[in-house]
Motif scaffolding. Structure first.
Motif, PDB file in Angstrom:
ATOM      1  N   ASP A  42      -3.020  -1.109  -8.471  1.00 20.62           N
ATOM      2  CA  ASP A  42      -2.479   0.191  -8.094  1.00 20.62           C
ATOM      3  C   ASP A  42      -3.157   1.362  -8.802  1.00 20.62           C
ATOM      4  O   ASP A  42      -2.544   2.389  -9.069  1.00 20.62           O
ATOM      5  CB  ASP A  42      -0.964   0.233  -8.308  1.00 20.62           C
ATOM      6  N   SER A  96      -1.586   3.171 -12.647  1.00 23.52           N
ATOM      7  CA  SER A  96      -0.891   1.923 -12.349  1.00 23.52           C
ATOM      8  C   SER A  96       0.473   1.794 -13.037  1.00 23.52           C
ATOM      9  O   SER A  96       0.595   1.902 -14.258  1.00 23.52           O
ATOM     10  CB  SER A  96      -1.785   0.749 -12.770  1.00 23.52           C
ATOM     11  N   LEU A 150      10.701  -0.459  -4.911  1.00 25.79           N
ATOM     12  CA  LEU A 150       9.857   0.463  -4.159  1.00 25.79           C
ATOM     13  C   LEU A 150      10.548   1.809  -3.980  1.00 25.79           C
ATOM     14  O   LEU A 150      11.784   1.903  -4.007  1.00 25.79           O
ATOM     15  CB  LEU A 150       9.524  -0.115  -2.775  1.00 25.79           C
ATOM     16  N   LEU A 151       9.741   2.843  -3.817  1.00 22.05           N
ATOM     17  CA  LEU A 151      10.269   4.170  -3.516  1.00 22.05           C
ATOM     18  C   LEU A 151      11.056   4.096  -2.209  1.00 22.05           C
ATOM     19  O   LEU A 151      10.558   3.616  -1.201  1.00 22.05           O
ATOM     20  CB  LEU A 151       9.115   5.157  -3.372  1.00 22.05           C
ATOM     21  N   VAL A 185       7.718   1.644  -7.917  1.00 23.92           N
ATOM     22  CA  VAL A 185       8.207   2.603  -8.919  1.00 23.92           C
ATOM     23  C   VAL A 185       8.662   1.927 -10.206  1.00 23.92           C
ATOM     24  O   VAL A 185       8.643   2.539 -11.268  1.00 23.92           O
ATOM     25  CB  VAL A 185       9.347   3.472  -8.346  1.00 23.92           C
ATOM     26  N   GLU A 210       0.857  -1.192   0.000  1.00 19.44           N
ATOM     27  CA  GLU A 210       0.000   0.000   0.000  1.00 19.44           C
ATOM     28  C   GLU A 210       0.887   1.233   0.000  1.00 19.44           C
ATOM     29  O   GLU A 210       1.735   1.396   0.884  1.00 19.44           O
ATOM     30  CB  GLU A 210      -0.918  -0.016   1.229  1.00 19.44           C
ATOM     31  N   SER A 211       0.691   2.101  -0.998  1.00 20.73           N
ATOM     32  CA  SER A 211       1.581   3.259  -1.140  1.00 20.73           C
ATOM     33  C   SER A 211       1.398   4.287  -0.027  1.00 20.73           C
ATOM     34  O   SER A 211       2.350   4.966   0.353  1.00 20.73           O
ATOM     35  CB  SER A 211       1.365   3.926  -2.502  1.00 20.73           C
ATOM     36  N   SER A 212       0.190   4.408   0.511  1.00 25.90           N
ATOM     37  CA  SER A 212      -0.046   5.386   1.569  1.00 25.90           C
ATOM     38  C   SER A 212       0.363   4.825   2.930  1.00 25.90           C
ATOM     39  O   SER A 212       0.663   3.642   3.065  1.00 25.90           O
ATOM     40  CB  SER A 212      -1.517   5.804   1.602  1.00 25.90           C
ATOM     41  N   SER A 214       3.176   2.441   3.183  1.00 23.57           N
ATOM     42  CA  SER A 214       4.262   3.306   2.686  1.00 23.57           C
ATOM     43  C   SER A 214       5.176   2.532   1.739  1.00 23.57           C
ATOM     44  O   SER A 214       6.406   2.611   1.815  1.00 23.57           O
ATOM     45  CB  SER A 214       5.068   3.880   3.862  1.00 23.57           C
ATOM     46  N   SER A 215       4.563   1.767   0.844  1.00 19.80           N
ATOM     47  CA  SER A 215       5.315   0.925  -0.094  1.00 19.80           C
ATOM     48  C   SER A 215       4.846   1.212  -1.517  1.00 19.80           C
ATOM     49  O   SER A 215       4.005   0.508  -2.065  1.00 19.80           O
ATOM     50  CB  SER A 215       5.135  -0.552   0.247  1.00 19.80           C
ATOM     51  N   LYS A 216       5.397   2.248  -2.106  1.00 15.60           N
ATOM     52  CA  LYS A 216       5.007   2.661  -3.451  1.00 15.60           C
ATOM     53  C   LYS A 216       5.893   1.991  -4.494  1.00 15.60           C
ATOM     54  O   LYS A 216       7.122   2.103  -4.451  1.00 15.60           O
ATOM     55  CB  LYS A 216       5.096   4.176  -3.601  1.00 15.60           C
TER      56      LYS A 216
END
Length: 368
Positions: free
Chosen positions: A113, A117, A98-99, A85, A12-14, A81-83
């Protein structure tokens, strides 16, 4: 996946569960998917059923839905917090960058995503197309009973559509679909609210309905441009490739005109879990000897499972995208021809299309 014995990791990116959007209209097809994963009954108890003939339809609080889904997962399954890239091929695996520099190695990569995406782009899909329309959405909590029946209310004006429906006795979700011309309004919540009220005022909407918007707090209003994927991209494009696929808005972004975006994503999840588990849990051939052979056979089985998923979801996704765009085009069209068709020739037909698209069963999670 976990219900079928397959371990997974959700990136989850957030930093926490995202609740942007406030509500999801859940039709009959969505409830069948929710029942398949075992959370349908608990959500029914928290949301009123909207009168809609023989169909089951509720306005579900997005936060409650996400919390119910997350609760079904084993502890540690969601990594926040796993975006993502970028994606890299590494033999029978994919390396997910990941970022921040972390790299994860995975047997299967499922892109859920969203409309932007990274996974869909890797598969060759273009960015979704803007429709020149926007949706302003909000939710309001009345401290006491709001007094509205559990019905879906809609009002049509000049090139806009306003609607609202209750979650329960105290909460109401509302939306305005309109043209996306005023860029300044998108970032100014006060102007956004005033714009909605001006549209309703121009159409002589009853005061008790205007009060829904008037009582909405500014931090409970959002605006977003409407985007969709061209259906021919799904016809010819790669929903899956190797051990990678997409689902939800990453697969079939669509306009909200028939309320099937979230419903279709729930369908995707059930179908994908069933197809992938059927492949991964299949007994490997006794001829498989070495580690490399086992990896290769498992990779092939995963690929077959994802191909089966893509085959099941391709035409369903195309159908929903086409119907959503068509209904929105006619219902918000301001030309003489579209107005005449909407008001005189096709009102019953347009009203029935969402019900027809909701009459779909994604099946159970059982695998043979």
């Amino acid at each position: 996946m976990c219900r079928l014995g397959i371990r997974s990791l959700v990136l989850e990116s957030s930093g926490s569960l995202r609740i942007t959007g406030f509500a999801i209209g859940t039709w009959t097809n969505a409830w069948k998917a929710l029942d398949a994963v075992g959370i349908g009954d608990s959500l029914r108890q928290q949301h009123k059923q909207i009168y809609c003939g023989d169909h089951e339809f509720r306005c579900v609080n997005r936060k409650l839905l996400l919390e119910a889904l997350a609760k079904e997962l084993p502890s540690g399954t969601i990594r926040f917090s796993s975006k993502v890239v970028s994606i890299e091929i590494s033999g029978f695996y994919k390396l997910v960058h990941l970022l921040g520099g972390s790299i994860l190695k995975t047997k299967v990569l499922i892109g859920c995503d969203g409309v932007n995406s990274v996974v869909a782009k890797w598969l060759g899909f273009k960015a979704p197309t803007f429709t020149r329309r926007a949706a302003i959405r909000g939710c309001v909590n009345f401290k006491s009973n709001h007094g509205f029946e559990p019905k879906f209310f809609q009002f049509f004006g000049k090139a806009f559509r306003f609607g609202f429906l209750p979650y329960d006795d105290n909460d109401i979700y509302w939306f305005l679909l309109t043209s996306n011309k005023d860029k300044e309004r998108e970032d100014n919540l006060i102007k956004m609210k005033q714009f909605v009220l001006s549209k309703l005022g121009n159409e002589y909407v009853p005061d008790e309905i205007k009060a829904i918007v008037e009582n909405t707090e500014l931090d409970s209003i959002i605006s977003s441009p409407l985007r969709y994927r061209h259906p021919w991209e799904l016809l010819w494009g790669n929903i899956n490739k190797d051990n990678v696929c997409v689902a939800g808005d990453a697969l079939h972004p669509m306009t909200p005109d028939i309320g099937q975006g979230g419903c279709a994503a729930l369908e995707d999840g059930v179908v994908l879990a069933r197809c992938l588990a059927g492949a991964l849990l299949k007994k490997q051939s006794e001829e498989t000897r070495g580690e490399g052979d086992r990896e290769k056979e498992e990779y092939k089985m995963i690929e077959m499972g994802l191909k089966k998923y893509a085959k099941e979801r391709r035409w369903r996704s195309i159908e929903l995208i086409n119907t959503s765009y068509f209904v929105g085009f006619l219902q918000q069209g301001n030309g003489q021809v579209t107005s005449f068709l909407r008001d005189n020739i096709l009102p019953t037909f347009l009203a029935g299309l969402p019900l027809k698209r909701a009459d779909f069963d994604c099946g159970k999670l059982n695998i043979s």
